[in-house]
Design a protein around this motif. Structure first.
Motif: not given
Length: 71
Positions: A6-14, A59-63
């Motif tokens: 999920s987008e939330s999980a990607q942002k937490w990973g970042l 870049w991979s999270v916010y592109s």
């Protein structure tokens, strides 16, 4: 390539990646400062190359997502 996370999980990973980047490089700078501040600033290599990896992660999270059009 987008992950199935999920987008939330990607942002937490970042955020975790950024936290470990800061803490890890801070620890290296402190070790350098304590043991050999008169020599080359060797933590530079970690800061630069890990920073490149962090930039790619950002870049991979916010592109914007690619469209699925076929050519």
């Amino acid at each position: 390539m987008k992950s199935t996370k999920s987008e939330s999980a990607q942002k937490w990973g970042l955020r975790w990646h950024l936290l470990f980047y800061v803490l890890g490089n801070l620890a290296q700078v402190i070790v350098w400062w304590i043991y050999n501040p008169d020599h080359f600033f060797w933590p530079l290599w970690s800061i630069v190359f890990w920073g490149i990896g962090l930039a790619f992660h950002y870049w991979s999270v916010y592109s914007p997502p690619k469209s699925n059009t076929q050519y």
